[in-house]
Design an enzyme around this catalytic site. Structure first.
Site, PDB file in Angstrom:
ATOM      1  CB  SER A   7      18.989   6.261 -31.056  1.00 47.43           C
ATOM      2  OG  SER A   7      18.717   5.459 -30.862  1.00 47.43           O
ATOM      3  CG  HIS A  32      15.860   6.570 -34.380  1.00 45.46           C
ATOM      4  ND1 HIS A  32      15.758   6.774 -35.368  1.00 45.46           N
ATOM      5  CD2 HIS A  32      17.271   5.240 -34.375  1.00 45.46           C
ATOM      6  CE1 HIS A  32      16.135   5.731 -36.399  1.00 45.46           C
ATOM      7  NE2 HIS A  32      16.874   5.370 -35.760  1.00 45.46           N
ATOM      8  CG  ASP A  34      18.641   1.949 -33.224  1.00 45.54           C
ATOM      9  OD1 ASP A  34      19.149   3.102 -32.609  1.00 45.54           O
ATOM     10  OD2 ASP A  34      17.776   2.632 -34.781  1.00 45.54           O
ATOM     11  CG  MET A  36      19.575  -2.743 -34.161  1.00 41.72           C
ATOM     12  SD  MET A  36      21.068  -3.260 -33.655  1.00 41.72           S
ATOM     13  CE  MET A  36      21.292  -1.445 -33.979  1.00 41.72           C
ATOM     14  CG  HIS A  65      16.449   2.612 -37.736  1.00 43.30           C
ATOM     15  ND1 HIS A  65      17.831   3.022 -37.329  1.00 43.30           N
ATOM     16  CD2 HIS A  65      16.833   1.286 -39.341  1.00 43.30           C
ATOM     17  CE1 HIS A  65      18.676   2.047 -38.261  1.00 43.30           C
ATOM     18  NE2 HIS A  65      18.110   1.797 -39.616  1.00 43.30           N
ATOM     19  CG  MET A  67      18.991  -1.353 -38.536  1.00 40.72           C
ATOM     20  SD  MET A  67      20.230  -0.329 -36.886  1.00 40.72           S
ATOM     21  CE  MET A  67      18.890   0.470 -36.434  1.00 40.72           C
ATOM     22  CG  MET A 136      21.648   3.308 -41.762  1.00 38.44           C
ATOM     23  SD  MET A 136      21.159   3.963 -40.469  1.00 38.44           S
ATOM     24  CE  MET A 136      22.459   3.041 -38.808  1.00 38.44           C
ATOM     25  CG  ASP A 174      20.614   6.304 -37.632  1.00 32.21           C
ATOM     26  OD1 ASP A 174      19.561   5.388 -37.546  1.00 32.21           O
ATOM     27  OD2 ASP A 174      20.914   6.774 -35.910  1.00 32.21           O
TER      28      ASP A 174
HETATM   29  C1  DX5 Z   1      23.033   2.950 -35.046  1.00 34.28           C
HETATM   30  C2  DX5 Z   1      21.970   3.275 -35.227  1.00 34.28           C
HETATM   31  C3  DX5 Z   1      21.586   4.480 -34.581  1.00 34.28           C
HETATM   32  C4  DX5 Z   1      22.426   4.895 -33.348  1.00 34.28           C
HETATM   33  C5  DX5 Z   1      22.549   6.169 -33.491  1.00 34.28           C
HETATM   34  O1  DX5 Z   1      22.604   1.600 -35.512  1.00 34.28           O
HETATM   35  O2  DX5 Z   1      20.725   3.209 -35.685  1.00 34.28           O
HETATM   36  O3  DX5 Z   1      20.296   4.660 -34.345  1.00 34.28           O
HETATM   37  O4  DX5 Z   1      21.618   4.726 -32.195  1.00 34.28           O
HETATM   38  O5  DX5 Z   1      23.749   6.519 -32.261  1.00 34.28           O
HETATM   39  P1  DX5 Z   1      24.499   7.164 -31.687  1.00 34.28           P
HETATM   40  O6  DX5 Z   1      23.740   8.533 -32.237  1.00 34.28           O
HETATM   41  O7  DX5 Z   1      25.334   7.564 -30.516  1.00 34.28           O
HETATM   42  O8  DX5 Z   1      25.499   7.389 -33.401  1.00 34.28           O
HETATM   43 ZN    ZN Z   2      18.956   3.829 -36.013  1.00 32.57          ZN
END
Ligand code: DX5
Ligand code: ZN
Length: 222
Positions: A7, A32, A34, A36, A65, A67, A136, A174
């Protein structure tokens, strides 16, 4: 063998292309990304333009992903940007069947993300339409959090359900995945591991990925 999806949330945002090159050379399987929106989670990250730029820089499948609230408006932006896998949150979609169908219609793999407290049984009437489930194992919104231990039971329940229904749905987890826990988690039947801070906050991300993959290759699986 289970796959690794680094990620980039934990990468140096001023050097993302370099970070992607490093993990690709190390043998990562997916990237990956993310997304947001500052509403569904209290954080803001990237937009579709970053995905489009990375699409030109890597051959890794882009695992986006979302969010975000109201994913129906956002899904097309990332499809057009070149996403290969798109996951939306069960808790954010008002029209799951329509949203998952729209992801698949554009040829992307469709995934449903579940927050830690969301039961897998909320997927009773959509599981058959999913290419993957994104469980998650931390609360979404940031990297470098602790793995939520109760997730292990949830992973096993989901694996048993998928097997019992003879489905091919993949399980991606994740959050909080580390060298110290990935071996045990692999035995539960996880197919894809998102790994953020363990890789990008390490001294040598390339070596970390190689060690993670070695742990997975020595693994007997259920
Ligand atoms: C959190 C993200 C994850 C995060 C994982 O909201 O969806 O993908 O980046 O990071 P680590 O591996 O550091 O927990
Ligand atoms: Zn994620």
């Amino acid at each position: 063998m289970p796959q690794i999806a680094p990620s980039i949330l934990s990468a140096d945002f001023s050097k993302i292309a370099e970070a992607v090159k490093i993990v690709e050379e190390a043998g990562a399987d997916l990237l990956h990304i993310d997304i947001m929106d500052g509403h569904f989670v209290p954080n803001l990250t990237f937009g579709p333009k970053l995905v489009a730029s990375l699409k030109e820089k890597t051959s890794l499948p882009l695992d986006v992903h979302l969010m975000v609230d109201n994913p129906q408006y956002i899904i097309p932006l990332f499809q057009d940007a070149g996403a290969d896998w798109i996951s939306i949150h069960l808790e954010a979609s008002k029209h799951l069947n329509r949203d998952i169908s729209s992801i698949k219609q554009a040829g992307c793999k469709a995934g449903l993300a579940l927050n830690p407290a969301s039961s897998i049984h909320l997927m009773n009437d959509i599981i058959k339409d999913l290419d993957f489930v994104l469980l998650m194992t931390v609360n979404p919104g940031s990297g470098a959090q602790e793995f939520i231990e109760s997730s292990q039971t949830k992973i096993s329940q989901l694996k048993n359900w998928i097997k019992g229904q003879n489905l091919n749905t993949l399980i991606e987890i994740d959050g909080g995945v580390k060298e110290i826990n990935i071996k045990d988690l692999s035995e539960l039947g996880v197919d894809i591991f998102v790994v953020g801070s363990e890789v990008f906050k390490s001294e040598d991300p390339k070596a970390t990925i190689i060690r993670l993959k070695n742990k997975l290759s020595k693994q007997g699986r259920k």
